[in-house]
Design a protein around this motif. Structure first.
Motif, short mmCIF file in Angstrom:
data_model
loop_
_atom_site.label_atom_id
_atom_site.label_comp_id
_atom_site.label_asym_id
_atom_site.label_seq_id
_atom_site.Cartn_x
_atom_site.Cartn_y
_atom_site.Cartn_z
N LEU A 284 1.27 -1.16 -0.10
CA LEU A 284 -0.27 -0.08 -0.26
C LEU A 284 0.40 1.43 0.14
N LEU A 285 1.98 1.31 0.27
CA LEU A 285 2.82 2.48 0.68
C LEU A 285 3.30 2.64 -0.10
N LEU A 286 3.93 1.70 -1.13
CA LEU A 286 4.73 1.82 -2.18
C LEU A 286 3.69 2.12 -3.62
N CYS A 287 2.51 1.25 -3.45
CA CYS A 287 1.79 2.00 -4.38
C CYS A 287 0.85 3.70 -4.35
N ASN A 293 -1.32 9.93 -7.36
CA ASN A 293 -2.82 9.41 -7.58
C ASN A 293 -3.42 8.11 -8.50
N GLN A 294 -2.26 7.33 -9.26
CA GLN A 294 -3.52 6.41 -9.83
C GLN A 294 -2.74 5.59 -8.70
N GLY A 295 -2.44 5.56 -7.38
CA GLY A 295 -2.03 4.50 -5.98
C GLY A 295 -3.26 3.46 -5.59
N LEU A 296 -4.43 3.99 -5.85
CA LEU A 296 -5.47 3.39 -5.52
C LEU A 296 -5.62 1.92 -6.52
#
Length: 465
Positions: A284-287, A293-296
């Motif tokens: 989760l942290l790396l994403c 903005n595209q992390g989710l």
């Protein structure tokens, strides 16, 4: 002995023999296992509808038992994909490139690094993490690509996967099938893993050096790996400082997990949960940091990739595990209470019966477990047969009056060394592909060291019982 052998016991034996026979012929055993489950159900219940339902229920039971293992592998694979995409894996490996100056240093450094990473990340992701970065370094140091593939195979898919001390997926499978605690299998496997690992890797290195001096091996490096690495590098989204920060943070997080496991005496499911939870938070942290903005969306994408890998690996295991769970407490939970009143489970009954008929010795039991483990590994999936190894280990342990954990560990080690990716060509594809060598040539090179290792380990096991 007070135990009544029924048709269920004989059906179980017949299908174990069939499963081993099909594995020897390198045929898939899923159909045989499903028919075996159905036959046990219909003979026990005499009801067609409940027997058909029993097949499905056995799958549910097996998946429930294996779910934590499937989940941890899937999550770790998902996390490793983020490390590769973000370029953190290259920074994590970079310090070791300064160490690798000779073929010997290349072989042992890559091997030990592969073993350590495989304990936490699983061998297949570890091959991807290490291969692209260290292959060119090893070749510059004079180690042929085939030698790199051997090191990654023997230390990763051999030592790390067969021991599986951290994630404990393999010991859980064998321990469940044998009906003993995971901790007993892990403890019993330590001297066997050390023996097998030291003998096999030393023999492999000696033979490798001999052929290098003869000029029989070439530094056949591939440019494809470097090009692929450059394409991935172009997508990196972190600064060098961020990569270095995470390259330090991630190992520290897992080291803290290991310390916590030791202090809190966490084993089996608890240890798996701790590693899995840590991996999820790292993912989760790396994403979020790398993809912003595209992390989710990327979090979901990586998890899907991980789950696809996990179920692809365990797809063939579920029907086989479902059948072997019927040999123990799973029978009552899946089919019902149809065994004789004095029964302690089909496998335990067979063990007691065998002890009364055949004068088994520990030497015969050890050799048999090695052979069974090797046979079950012939399908190229180290995990598909370790439930059988656990069942047979329990059977022979009951027959000779002890040593169940050692026998189970021996069967587990043998099955995974043979089928988990060291001498079965179709199981060697990840390492062979990343090093651009023939999987059949790699299997041929690994064959003699692994056989010598198994012989020595089998002898050692006799003295441990």
């Amino acid at each position: 002995m007070g135990i009544e052998f029924t048709a269920l016991h004989w059906i179980y034996v017949v299908f174990i023999i069939l499963i081993i026979g099909f594995m020897v012929k390198r045929r898939d055993t899923t159909l045989i296992c499903i028919i075996g489950i159905f036959m046990l159900a219909i003979v026990a219940t005499g009801d067609l509808t409940s027997s058909i339902s029993g097949v499905f229920n056995s799958f549910i039971y097996a998946i429930t038992e294996l779910l934590s293992t499937i989940l941890i592998i899937s999550i770790i694979v998902a996390m490793s994909r983020v490390l590769m995409t973000s370029g953190i894996n290259e920074v994590m490996i970079a310090p070791f490139t300064k160490i690798i100056k000779t073929p010997a240093l290349a072989y042992w450094t890559i091997g030990l690094l592969m073993m350590f990473i495989s304990w936490f990340f699983w061998p297949s992701p570890a091959v991807a993490l290490l291969g692209a970065v260290l292959l060119p370094v090893a070749i510059r140091a004079g180690l042929p690509a085939l030698g790199v593939a051997m090191a990654m195979n023997l230390f990763g898919h051999g030592i790390a996967l067969s021991s599986d001390f951290v994630i404990q997926g393999a010991p859980k499978l064998t321990a469940d099938a044998a009906g003993i605690p995971v901790g007993e299998v892990v403890t019993a496997s330590i001297p066997l893993v050390i023996t097998m690992g030291v003998v096999t890797t030393l023999v492999a290195y000696i033979l490798l050096r001999r052929d290098m001096k003869r000029g029989a091996l070439y530094l056949n490096a591939t440019n494809n790996t470097s090009e692929d690495a450059e394409q991935v590098t172009a997508e990196h989204l972190l600064t060098l400082g961020q990569k270095r920060f995470f390259a330090v943070l991630i190992p520290i997080a897992f080291v803290l997990d290991v310390i916590a496991m030791s202090i809190l005496k966490l084993q089996g499911g608890d240890a798996t949960a701790l590693i899995g939870g840590t991996s999820v938070f790292i993912l989760l942290l790396l994403c979020v940091v790398a993809h912003k903005n595209q992390g989710l969306e990327k979090t979901t994408s990586y998890l899907i990739q991980g789950f696809q890998f996990g179920f692809k690996v365990f797809g063939p295991v579920i029907p086989i595990a479902a059948f072997f769970y019927l040999g123990d407490s799973g029978f009552t939970q899946i089919i019902g209470d149809y065994l004789p009143a004095a029964s302690h489970g089909i496998v335990n009954d067979l063990g007691v019966g065998l002890a009364a008929v055949v004068p088994l010795t520990k030497e015969i039991a050890v050799i048999t477990l090695t052979v069974v483990g090797a046979i079950t590994g012939l399908d190229g999936s180290g995990f598909s047969g370790i439930s059988l190894a656990g069942s047979v280990g329990s059977l022979f342990g009951n027959a000779i009056g002890g040593g169940t954990a050692t026998l189970t560990a021996l069967g587990q080690i043998t099955a995974i060394w043979v089928g988990g990716g060291t001498i079965i060509p179709w199981a060697l594809i990840p390492a062979a592909a990343i090093c651009n060598v023939s999987p059949f040539e790699l299997a041929r090179r690994n064959l003699l060291p692994v056989i010598i290792g198994l012989v020595v380990t089998t002898i050692v096991a006799v003295f441990l019982i």
